[in-house]
Write a protein that holds these residues in place. Structure first.
Motif, mmCIF file in Angstrom:
data_model
loop_
_atom_site.group_PDB
_atom_site.id
_atom_site.type_symbol
_atom_site.label_atom_id
_atom_site.label_comp_id
_atom_site.label_asym_id
_atom_site.label_seq_id
_atom_site.Cartn_x
_atom_site.Cartn_y
_atom_site.Cartn_z
ATOM 1 N N ASN A 1 -58.893 81.510 18.553
ATOM 2 C CA ASN A 1 -57.709 80.845 18.018
ATOM 3 C C ASN A 1 -56.563 80.850 19.026
ATOM 4 O OD1 ASN A 1 -58.713 80.001 15.598
ATOM 5 N ND2 ASN A 1 -57.824 81.645 14.386
ATOM 6 N N VAL A 2 -56.347 81.977 19.675
ATOM 7 C CA VAL A 2 -55.251 82.056 20.642
ATOM 8 C C VAL A 2 -55.518 81.093 21.804
ATOM 9 C CG1 VAL A 2 -54.066 83.564 22.288
ATOM 10 C CG2 VAL A 2 -54.602 84.409 19.994
ATOM 11 N N ALA A 3 -56.777 81.044 22.249
ATOM 12 C CA ALA A 3 -57.123 80.142 23.352
ATOM 13 C C ALA A 3 -56.902 78.684 22.955
ATOM 14 C CB ALA A 3 -58.576 80.369 23.776
ATOM 15 N N LEU A 4 -57.271 78.345 21.713
ATOM 16 C CA LEU A 4 -57.079 76.967 21.245
ATOM 17 C C LEU A 4 -55.596 76.605 21.198
ATOM 18 C CD1 LEU A 4 -59.671 76.763 18.352
ATOM 19 C CD2 LEU A 4 -59.637 75.343 20.405
ATOM 20 N N LEU A 5 -54.801 77.537 20.710
ATOM 21 C CA LEU A 5 -53.364 77.300 20.619
ATOM 22 C C LEU A 5 -52.762 77.101 22.009
ATOM 23 C CD1 LEU A 5 -51.163 77.282 18.384
ATOM 24 C CD2 LEU A 5 -50.729 79.662 18.962
ATOM 25 N N GLU A 6 -53.170 77.941 22.936
ATOM 26 C CA GLU A 6 -52.646 77.821 24.295
ATOM 27 C C GLU A 6 -53.086 76.519 24.945
ATOM 28 O OE1 GLU A 6 -54.012 81.548 25.940
ATOM 29 O OE2 GLU A 6 -52.142 82.579 25.389
ATOM 30 N N GLY B 1 -40.527 80.798 20.941
ATOM 31 C CA GLY B 1 -41.525 81.638 21.603
ATOM 32 C C GLY B 1 -42.800 81.840 20.816
ATOM 33 N N LEU B 2 -43.281 80.778 20.174
ATOM 34 C CA LEU B 2 -44.474 80.915 19.340
ATOM 35 C C LEU B 2 -45.682 81.432 20.119
ATOM 36 C CD1 LEU B 2 -45.628 78.588 16.511
ATOM 37 C CD2 LEU B 2 -47.276 79.289 18.236
ATOM 38 N N VAL B 3 -45.889 80.943 21.334
ATOM 39 C CA VAL B 3 -47.059 81.378 22.113
ATOM 40 C C VAL B 3 -46.923 82.857 22.508
ATOM 41 C CG1 VAL B 3 -48.376 81.040 24.242
ATOM 42 C CG2 VAL B 3 -47.617 79.063 22.912
ATOM 43 N N ASP B 4 -45.706 83.262 22.887
ATOM 44 C CA ASP B 4 -45.491 84.685 23.184
ATOM 45 C C ASP B 4 -45.717 85.526 21.933
ATOM 46 O OD1 ASP B 4 -44.926 84.264 25.830
ATOM 47 O OD2 ASP B 4 -42.742 84.267 25.577
ATOM 48 N N ALA C 1 -56.201 68.312 13.529
ATOM 49 C CA ALA C 1 -57.575 68.807 13.396
ATOM 50 C C ALA C 1 -57.673 70.321 13.544
ATOM 51 C CB ALA C 1 -58.474 68.129 14.437
ATOM 52 N N VAL C 2 -56.865 70.917 14.406
ATOM 53 C CA VAL C 2 -57.088 72.317 14.773
ATOM 54 C C VAL C 2 -55.898 73.230 14.455
ATOM 55 C CG1 VAL C 2 -57.590 73.878 16.700
ATOM 56 C CG2 VAL C 2 -58.675 71.627 16.602
ATOM 57 N N ILE C 3 -54.713 72.807 14.854
ATOM 58 C CA ILE C 3 -53.565 73.719 14.768
ATOM 59 C C ILE C 3 -53.069 73.875 13.328
ATOM 60 C CG2 ILE C 3 -51.237 74.197 15.623
ATOM 61 C CD1 ILE C 3 -53.533 74.407 17.717
ATOM 62 N N ALA C 4 -52.929 72.759 12.621
ATOM 63 C CA ALA C 4 -52.426 72.848 11.248
ATOM 64 C C ALA C 4 -53.296 73.763 10.366
ATOM 65 C CB ALA C 4 -52.267 71.457 10.641
ATOM 66 N N PRO C 5 -54.644 73.603 10.398
ATOM 67 C CA PRO C 5 -55.471 74.511 9.591
ATOM 68 C C PRO C 5 -55.340 75.975 10.035
ATOM 69 C CG PRO C 5 -56.777 72.625 10.357
ATOM 70 C CD PRO C 5 -55.438 72.516 11.013
ATOM 71 N N MET C 6 -55.192 76.211 11.320
ATOM 72 C CA MET C 6 -55.054 77.583 11.832
ATOM 73 C C MET C 6 -53.766 78.219 11.311
ATOM 74 S SD MET C 6 -54.654 78.815 15.810
ATOM 75 C CE MET C 6 -55.922 77.730 16.406
ATOM 76 N N ILE C 7 -52.680 77.450 11.335
ATOM 77 C CA ILE C 7 -51.386 77.942 10.856
ATOM 78 C C ILE C 7 -51.445 78.159 9.347
ATOM 79 C CG2 ILE C 7 -48.936 77.330 10.596
ATOM 80 C CD1 ILE C 7 -49.074 77.252 13.461
ATOM 81 N N GLN C 8 -52.125 77.225 8.687
ATOM 82 C CA GLN C 8 -52.286 77.330 7.235
ATOM 83 C C GLN C 8 -52.943 78.661 6.864
ATOM 84 O OE1 GLN C 8 -51.214 74.836 5.205
ATOM 85 N NE2 GLN C 8 -51.701 76.082 3.404
ATOM 86 N N THR C 9 -53.959 79.040 7.599
ATOM 87 C CA THR C 9 -54.692 80.271 7.309
ATOM 88 C C THR C 9 -53.934 81.523 7.734
ATOM 89 O OG1 THR C 9 -56.736 79.076 7.680
ATOM 90 C CG2 THR C 9 -56.897 81.471 7.692
ATOM 91 N N ASN C 10 -53.271 81.478 8.869
ATOM 92 C CA ASN C 10 -52.765 82.711 9.474
ATOM 93 C C ASN C 10 -51.257 82.925 9.394
ATOM 94 O OD1 ASN C 10 -55.279 83.847 10.959
ATOM 95 N ND2 ASN C 10 -55.253 81.685 11.531
ATOM 96 N N CYS C 11 -50.503 81.873 9.105
ATOM 97 C CA CYS C 11 -49.052 81.992 9.271
ATOM 98 C C CYS C 11 -48.235 81.516 8.077
ATOM 99 C CB CYS C 11 -48.592 81.179 10.484
ATOM 100 S SG CYS C 11 -49.695 81.228 11.905
ATOM 101 N N ILE C 12 -48.746 80.497 7.390
ATOM 102 C CA ILE C 12 -47.876 79.748 6.495
ATOM 103 C C ILE C 12 -47.316 80.605 5.358
ATOM 104 C CG2 ILE C 12 -49.503 78.842 4.768
ATOM 105 C CD1 ILE C 12 -46.919 76.798 6.717
ATOM 106 N N GLY C 13 -48.072 81.620 4.939
ATOM 107 C CA GLY C 13 -47.627 82.473 3.844
ATOM 108 C C GLY C 13 -46.227 83.019 4.059
ATOM 109 N N CYS C 14 -45.867 83.311 5.303
ATOM 110 C CA CYS C 14 -44.549 83.886 5.612
ATOM 111 C C CYS C 14 -43.587 82.862 6.204
ATOM 112 C CB CYS C 14 -44.695 85.035 6.597
ATOM 113 S SG CYS C 14 -45.736 86.391 6.036
ATOM 114 N N HIS C 15 -44.100 81.714 6.595
ATOM 115 C CA HIS C 15 -43.259 80.778 7.351
ATOM 116 C C HIS C 15 -43.109 79.422 6.677
ATOM 117 C CE1 HIS C 15 -42.508 83.299 10.858
ATOM 118 N NE2 HIS C 15 -43.760 83.694 10.823
#
Ligand code: HEC
Length: 168
Positions: free
Chosen positions: A154-159, A130-133, A91-105
């Motif tokens: 977003n950072v708070a949700l991830l943590e 060390g994803l959270v760091d 519900a939360v993490i996959a869409p966040m990664i999709q928007t912010n990270c997936i382009g490079c990862h």
């Protein structure tokens, strides 16, 4: 609203549709020195919003005062941050990664050799890379995304997700 503090031709050059535009009128930590707050208490034509529009309620004014006093941060409470429902990967993490990270990862050329396309890959990156760091840019990890930290929300949700044991 349209015709007032909107866009490049905004009244008095004050564009209140962006955070940067709003911050031109705000001194973080100092409501009394902030035009954005002061104008709520003016009289006549200087009062904002101007008559015949209704003045803000005292609760609305207090909310603005508190926001400025607390540092006028660009936080985004729309959506999941306020939600009491579970913070799951789907519900939360996959869409966040999709928007912010997936382009490079993703794929064979994933940056840093870190792929973030599946639950296993993301939870693996939390445990071993060390994803959270990295999202906080601390403990020797490069800031991720490199263009700048995600919103506090977003950072708070991830943590929170990691703290809860990374539910799927
Ligand atoms: C514009 C491309 C780009 C984006 C977007 C991006 N990364 Fe990265 N990421 C990199 C590169 C390049 C590296 C490897 C270089 C380095 O470690 O400094 C890396 C490395 C990492 C690492 C490994 C860190 C380490 O020290 O080994 C993690 C974890 C990571 N990224 C997570 C994320 C997360 C989570 C997001 C989204 C919130 C994200 N990245 C967004 C380019 C990106």
């Amino acid at each position: 609203m349209s015709g007032c503090h909107v866009g490049p031709n905004a009244a008095d050059g004050i564009n209140l549709t962006t955070y940067a535009g709003i911050m031109d009128e705000v001194k973080p930590g100092n409501p009394g020195g902030s035009e954005l707050y002061e104008v709520l208490f003016e009289t006549g034509d200087d009062l904002m919003p101007p008559p015949p529009m209704a003045a803000l309620s005292s609760a609305q004014k207090e909310r603005i005062r508190l926001w400025i006093e607390q540092g006028a941060n660009e936080t985004n409470c729309a959506g999941a941050c306020d939600s009491t429902s579970a913070t799951t990967y789907t519900a939360v993490i996959a869409p966040m990664i999709q928007t912010n990270c997936i382009g490079c990862h993703q794929g064979t050329g994933a940056s840093g050799g870190v792929r973030l396309t599946t639950y296993a890959e993301v939870s693996g990156a939390v445990n071993y890379s060390g994803l959270v760091d990295a999202v906080n840019g601390v403990n020797g990890r490069s800031q991720m995304p490199p263009s700048g930290r995600m919103s506090d929300c977003n950072v708070a949700l991830l943590e929170r997700w990691v703290r809860d044991g990374m539910p799927q």
